[in-house]
Design an enzyme around this catalytic site. Structure first.
Site, short mmCIF file in Angstrom:
data_model
loop_
_atom_site.label_atom_id
_atom_site.label_comp_id
_atom_site.label_asym_id
_atom_site.label_seq_id
_atom_site.Cartn_x
_atom_site.Cartn_y
_atom_site.Cartn_z
N LYS A 37 24.33 21.78 65.65
CA LYS A 37 23.28 22.81 65.69
C LYS A 37 22.31 22.63 64.52
CE LYS A 37 24.70 26.91 66.87
NZ LYS A 37 25.48 28.12 66.62
N THR A 123 25.96 42.86 64.15
CA THR A 123 26.33 44.22 64.58
C THR A 123 27.82 44.43 64.30
OG1 THR A 123 24.65 44.12 66.27
CG2 THR A 123 26.38 45.78 66.57
N GLU A 157 16.32 39.84 73.69
CA GLU A 157 16.24 38.47 74.20
C GLU A 157 14.97 38.35 75.04
OE1 GLU A 157 19.64 36.64 75.92
OE2 GLU A 157 20.99 37.65 74.53
N PHE A 254 13.75 52.04 80.15
CA PHE A 254 15.20 51.99 80.41
C PHE A 254 15.66 53.00 81.45
CE2 PHE A 254 17.35 48.73 77.88
CZ PHE A 254 16.22 48.17 77.33
N LEU A 255 14.74 53.35 82.35
CA LEU A 255 15.11 54.17 83.51
C LEU A 255 14.89 53.39 84.81
CD1 LEU A 255 13.81 57.77 82.60
CD2 LEU A 255 16.16 56.91 82.57
N CYS A 265 24.93 41.89 74.41
CA CYS A 265 24.89 42.96 73.40
C CYS A 265 25.33 44.32 73.93
CB CYS A 265 23.48 43.07 72.84
SG CYS A 265 22.93 41.52 72.10
N LYS A 268 29.08 44.67 75.08
CA LYS A 268 30.00 44.41 73.96
C LYS A 268 29.91 45.52 72.91
CE LYS A 268 28.50 41.36 70.76
NZ LYS A 268 28.50 41.85 69.39
C1 UGA Z 1 19.52 44.80 73.65
C2 UGA Z 1 18.62 45.88 73.00
O1 UGA Z 1 17.59 46.26 73.91
C3 UGA Z 1 17.99 45.34 71.71
O2 UGA Z 1 17.22 46.35 71.08
C4 UGA Z 1 19.13 44.88 70.77
O3 UGA Z 1 18.62 44.35 69.55
C5 UGA Z 1 19.95 43.81 71.47
O4 UGA Z 1 20.50 44.35 72.69
C6 UGA Z 1 21.06 43.41 70.53
O5 UGA Z 1 21.91 44.24 70.21
O6 UGA Z 1 21.03 42.27 70.02
P1 UGA Z 1 19.03 42.66 75.18
O7 UGA Z 1 20.50 42.38 75.19
O8 UGA Z 1 18.08 41.52 74.94
O9 UGA Z 1 18.66 43.73 74.03
O10 UGA Z 1 18.73 43.30 76.60
P2 UGA Z 1 17.93 44.57 77.13
O11 UGA Z 1 16.49 44.28 77.26
O12 UGA Z 1 18.32 45.79 76.38
O13 UGA Z 1 18.54 44.67 78.62
C7 UGA Z 1 19.94 44.89 78.79
C8 UGA Z 1 20.29 45.01 80.24
O14 UGA Z 1 19.85 46.27 80.75
C9 UGA Z 1 19.73 43.96 81.17
O15 UGA Z 1 20.75 43.55 82.05
C10 UGA Z 1 18.62 44.68 81.91
O16 UGA Z 1 18.36 44.15 83.18
C11 UGA Z 1 19.21 46.08 82.01
N1 UGA Z 1 18.21 47.16 82.19
C12 UGA Z 1 17.27 47.38 81.24
C13 UGA Z 1 18.27 47.95 83.32
O17 UGA Z 1 19.14 47.76 84.21
N2 UGA Z 1 17.37 48.97 83.47
C14 UGA Z 1 16.42 49.21 82.55
O18 UGA Z 1 15.62 50.16 82.74
C15 UGA Z 1 16.36 48.41 81.41
#
Ligand code: UGA
Length: 440
Positions: A37, A123, A157, A254-255, A265, A268
């Site tokens: 890496k 975390t 991500e 997020f709705l 993330c 977990k």
């Molecule tokens: C998440 C958090 O959003 C970040 O703020 C945080 O820093 C990160 O985890 C972390 O702890 O490192 P991420 O894992 O990139 O980020 O993904 P999200 O964008 O949060 O999406 C998570 C899941 O929720 C996805 O499967 C997405 O499709 C789903 N989702 C999201 C829904 O089903 N509905 C929504 O309205 C939004």
């Protein structure tokens, strides 16, 4: 004047953070125990697919402010600040496995040659930072004062570099004015740009991080639980979400109902939060979080059952085209992907499942990945839209001639139903009023 900073652990979080720090003018060494890496980062190759990351990495390598090493001797005498950004994966019982963080402290602390600040980015369960401070104090040589601070990261991500360079807030927990002043130097650039700082104690900073992810997960599970109620009553979950979101106290983000949340993330972190809440005597919080988890699982199961209904109640001999494999669009990450969970359940029921994703590799037994969308669609009895990549919303359904049956299960509720229906498709959107046909 830039600081001299080490970032220990340069996978996802650490690589992006190291590039961000160098972009702000600091001298940065990224350290990882994985030689391959480190070699590839030193050649300008990013360990993950993130928009803009590779270009920014190369720019910072060329500037001379950034390099990567596997040797602790390169950083112990160098850095004013050591960031710890190693993984905290789930242990078998769902709690956070802190062995990588502890291993870093055990290597770093005895080798320190000067006073410095050690800042956790990973975390961790609340209480970990204080525990690490005790460990550092025990292990550090006389004359090398090392203070521990915690500075959680909120990057998403697919937007990791942008989130790092322009975060919506900076949160850190510190135990002294010196640590506070140092972190203000580290983040001088975003602070000058107006990014607000929330400075607090170690435990509060640790909790903010997991609470943010738990709250986001709760919003998703809330709307998904409602989607099942909407389904039962003929109501429309998208309209419910839009109306709720107009209330600024609630917000629309997020709705989006769908097959639930996944990734490396949210699942977990909330599992670890439930464990920690149990340990610390906060059973109601653990209960709330476990309901969020349970709804998330039931949503995946429900989408799988709806797919079976769409197949006429029986999967053997049927072909299913799955659109999307990553846990969300904009990433090739398939960790705990709801799309793959639903696809796998269909394969286990006996369907032939072909998955197309614009970026992710599918390495699950029972699933066939196709190079093109057309290959996935050929002779399909059912099309399942499970990850909302923009490319799927741009499809012209009138031109999709491959499928045997024009039945679409749009589990992400993101495809334009009238357009698909005009092209002769029966469109099922869980939580929205059903057309005639399956399930009615
Ligand atoms: C998440 C958090 O959003 C970040 O703020 C945080 O820093 C990160 O985890 C972390 O702890 O490192 P991420 O894992 O990139 O980020 O993904 P999200 O964008 O949060 O999406 C998570 C899941 O929720 C996805 O499967 C997405 O499709 C789903 N989702 C999201 C829904 O089903 N509905 C929504 O309205 C939004």
């Amino acid at each position: 004047m830039g600081l001299r900073i080490a970032v220990i652990g340069v996978s996802y979080l650490g690589a992006v953070h190291a590039v961000g720090l160098a972009t702000w003018g600091h001298q940065v060494i990224g350290l990882d125990i994985d030689q391959a890496k480190v070699d590839s980062l030193n050649k300008g190759r990013a360990p993950i697919a993130e928009p803009g990351l590779e270009l920014a990495l190369r720019r910072q390598l060329d500037s001379g402010r950034l390099r990567f090493t596997t040797d602790y001797a390169d950083i112990t005498d160098f850095a004013d600040v050591h960031f710890i950004a190693v993984g905290t994966p789930a242990a078998a019982d769902g709690s956070a496995d802190l062995s990588q963080v502890q291993a870093v402290v055990d290597r770093l602390a005895p080798a320190l040659r000067r006073s410095c600040l050690i800042v956790g980015k990973s975390t961790v369960p609340v209480g970990s930072a204080a525990e690490l401070q005790r460990r550092v104090t025990q292990l550090a040589p006389v004359g090398a004062m090392a203070e521990v601070a915690w500075n959680p990261e909120f990057l998403r991500e697919g937007q990791a570099l942008a989130d790092t360079l322009a975060p919506d807030r900076l949160v850190w927990g510190v135990a002294s004015e010196t640590a506070s002043a140092r972190l203000r130097q580290v983040y001088a650039r975003p602070i000058a740009d107006g990014v607000p700082v929330i400075e607090t104690d170690l435990a509060t900073a640790e909790i903010v991080k997991v609470a943010a992810n738990a709250f986001l997960a709760t919003k998703i599970s809330f709307i998904n639980a409602l989607s099942q109620l909407c389904q039962a009553t003929g109501a429309d979950v998208v309209k419910v979400a839009n109306a709720l979101g107009r209330d600024p106290r609630i917000g629309r983000a997020f709705l989006d109902a769908g097959p639930g949340f996944g990734g490396g993330c949210l699942p977990k972190d909330i599992a670890a939060l439930a464990k920690r809440a149990d340990q610390l005597g906060a059973p109601r919080l653990a209960e709330l979080v476990r309901s969020v988890q349970a709804i998330n699982q039931s949503q995946r199961d429900w989408i799988g059952q709806l797919a079976l209904v769409c197949l006429g109640g029986s999967a053997p001999g049927k072909k299913v085209a799955v659109l999307g494999a990553s846990f969300k669009p904009g990433t090739d990450d398939t960790r705990d992907s709801p799309a793959l969970a639903v696809a796998t359940s269909l394969a286990e029921s006996g369907a032939e499942v072909r998955v197309y994703d614009p970026a992710a590799r599918v390495d699950r037994s029972g699933l066939t990945q196709t190079d093109t969308l057309e290959q996935a669609l050929l002779d399909a009895d059912l099309v399942c839209h499970l990850t909302d990549w923009p490319v799927f919303a741009q499809l012209d359904p009138a031109r999709l001639t491959g499928p045997r049956n024009k039945i679409l299960l749009d589990a992400r509720l993101k495809l334009d139903r009238p357009t698909w229906e005009e092209a002769g498709w029966t469109v099922i959107q869980p939580g929205r009023p059903w057309p005639t046909g399956p399930g009615r």
